[in-house]
Design a protein around this motif. Structure first.
Motif, PDB file in Angstrom:
ATOM      1  N   VAL A  35      -4.741 -15.538  -1.214  1.00 52.76           N
ATOM      2  CA  VAL A  35      -4.760 -14.082  -1.302  1.00 52.76           C
ATOM      3  C   VAL A  35      -3.650 -13.664  -2.245  1.00 52.76           C
ATOM      4  O   VAL A  35      -2.517 -14.139  -2.134  1.00 52.76           O
ATOM      5  CB  VAL A  35      -4.521 -13.432   0.079  1.00 52.76           C
ATOM      6  N   ARG A  36      -3.969 -12.785  -3.210  1.00 51.18           N
ATOM      7  CA  ARG A  36      -2.921 -12.333  -4.129  1.00 51.18           C
ATOM      8  C   ARG A  36      -3.173 -10.885  -4.556  1.00 51.18           C
ATOM      9  O   ARG A  36      -4.241 -10.319  -4.312  1.00 51.18           O
ATOM     10  CB  ARG A  36      -2.846 -13.248  -5.354  1.00 51.18           C
ATOM     11  N   ASP A  37      -2.180 -10.316  -5.225  1.00 52.95           N
ATOM     12  CA  ASP A  37      -2.280  -8.982  -5.828  1.00 52.95           C
ATOM     13  C   ASP A  37      -2.646  -7.889  -4.829  1.00 52.95           C
ATOM     14  O   ASP A  37      -3.346  -6.941  -5.172  1.00 52.95           O
ATOM     15  CB  ASP A  37      -3.311  -8.984  -6.979  1.00 52.95           C
ATOM     16  N   ALA A  38      -2.167  -8.017  -3.597  1.00 48.15           N
ATOM     17  CA  ALA A  38      -2.477  -6.987  -2.601  1.00 48.15           C
ATOM     18  C   ALA A  38      -1.660  -5.720  -2.895  1.00 48.15           C
ATOM     19  O   ALA A  38      -0.504  -5.794  -3.303  1.00 48.15           O
ATOM     20  CB  ALA A  38      -2.175  -7.502  -1.204  1.00 48.15           C
ATOM     21  N   PHE A  39      -2.301  -4.577  -2.685  1.00 43.64           N
ATOM     22  CA  PHE A  39      -1.600  -3.306  -2.894  1.00 43.64           C
ATOM     23  C   PHE A  39      -2.105  -2.264  -1.904  1.00 43.64           C
ATOM     24  O   PHE A  39      -3.203  -2.370  -1.353  1.00 43.64           O
ATOM     25  CB  PHE A  39      -1.789  -2.784  -4.327  1.00 43.64           C
ATOM     26  N   ILE A  40      -1.265  -1.273  -1.670  1.00 43.94           N
ATOM     27  CA  ILE A  40      -1.646  -0.103  -0.883  1.00 43.94           C
ATOM     28  C   ILE A  40      -1.154   1.118  -1.655  1.00 43.94           C
ATOM     29  O   ILE A  40      -0.029   1.130  -2.139  1.00 43.94           O
ATOM     30  CB  ILE A  40      -1.066  -0.172   0.554  1.00 43.94           C
TER      31      ILE A  40
END
Ligand SMILES: [Cu+2]
Length: 154
Positions: A35-40
């Protein structure tokens, strides 16, 4: 069975780093799920609902993302986005598939994460997302990643 020992992964990765900046790694890897590049997205002032996304790839057997939780919000839903009668429509779905051939991309303007009851978030801050996956045998696996808080526009 819940697998929470992946919490210790970032610390291990940091210890193994060779003089890089002492920030949390962007990617958290298990044996088969990355899992990568997670954003909120930081909600507008006075709002407690916002969107977010991430990128999931797997090696080996396909996985199904069945849920997401975070200490930063009361509830996280999986949403699709589609054009209907000239209007963008969002719909909640139970799960998203991810396979070696088809990574899962959740992003603005497409399939995405929807956060409800969002706590106050500072730009640039990172919040934990706990992702639950299942495989064909029904085995549940949890992967924890860090989502960066980003501005509404841009
Ligand atoms: Cu949505």
């Amino acid at each position: 069975m819940r697998v929470l020992n992946r919490l210790i992964l970032p610390a291990i990765l940091l210890l193994g780093a060779c003089g890089g900046p002492a920030s949390a790694p962007a990617a958290v890897e298990s044996a088969e799920i990355e899992v990568r590049d997670a954003f909120i997205v930081q909600p507008p002032e006075g709002r407690a609902v916002t969107g977010g996304g991430l990128h999931v790839s797997v090696t080996g057997a396909p996985k199904v993302l069945t849920g997401v939780t975070t200490p930063a919000a009361d509830k996280v839903e999986l949403h699709t986005m589609s054009m209907e009668n000239g209007m963008m429509q969002m719909r909640q779905v139970e799960s998203f598939q991810v396979s070696e051939a088809t990574p899962l991309v959740l992003q603005r303007g497409g399939n995405h994460l929807m956060f409800f009851g969002v706590k106050p978030l500072q730009l640039g801050e990172s919040v934990d997302l706990i992702l639950t996956f299942t495989d064909e045998s029904g085995t549940e696996e949890q992967v924890i990643t860090q989502a960066e808080v980003i501005p509404t526009a841009g």
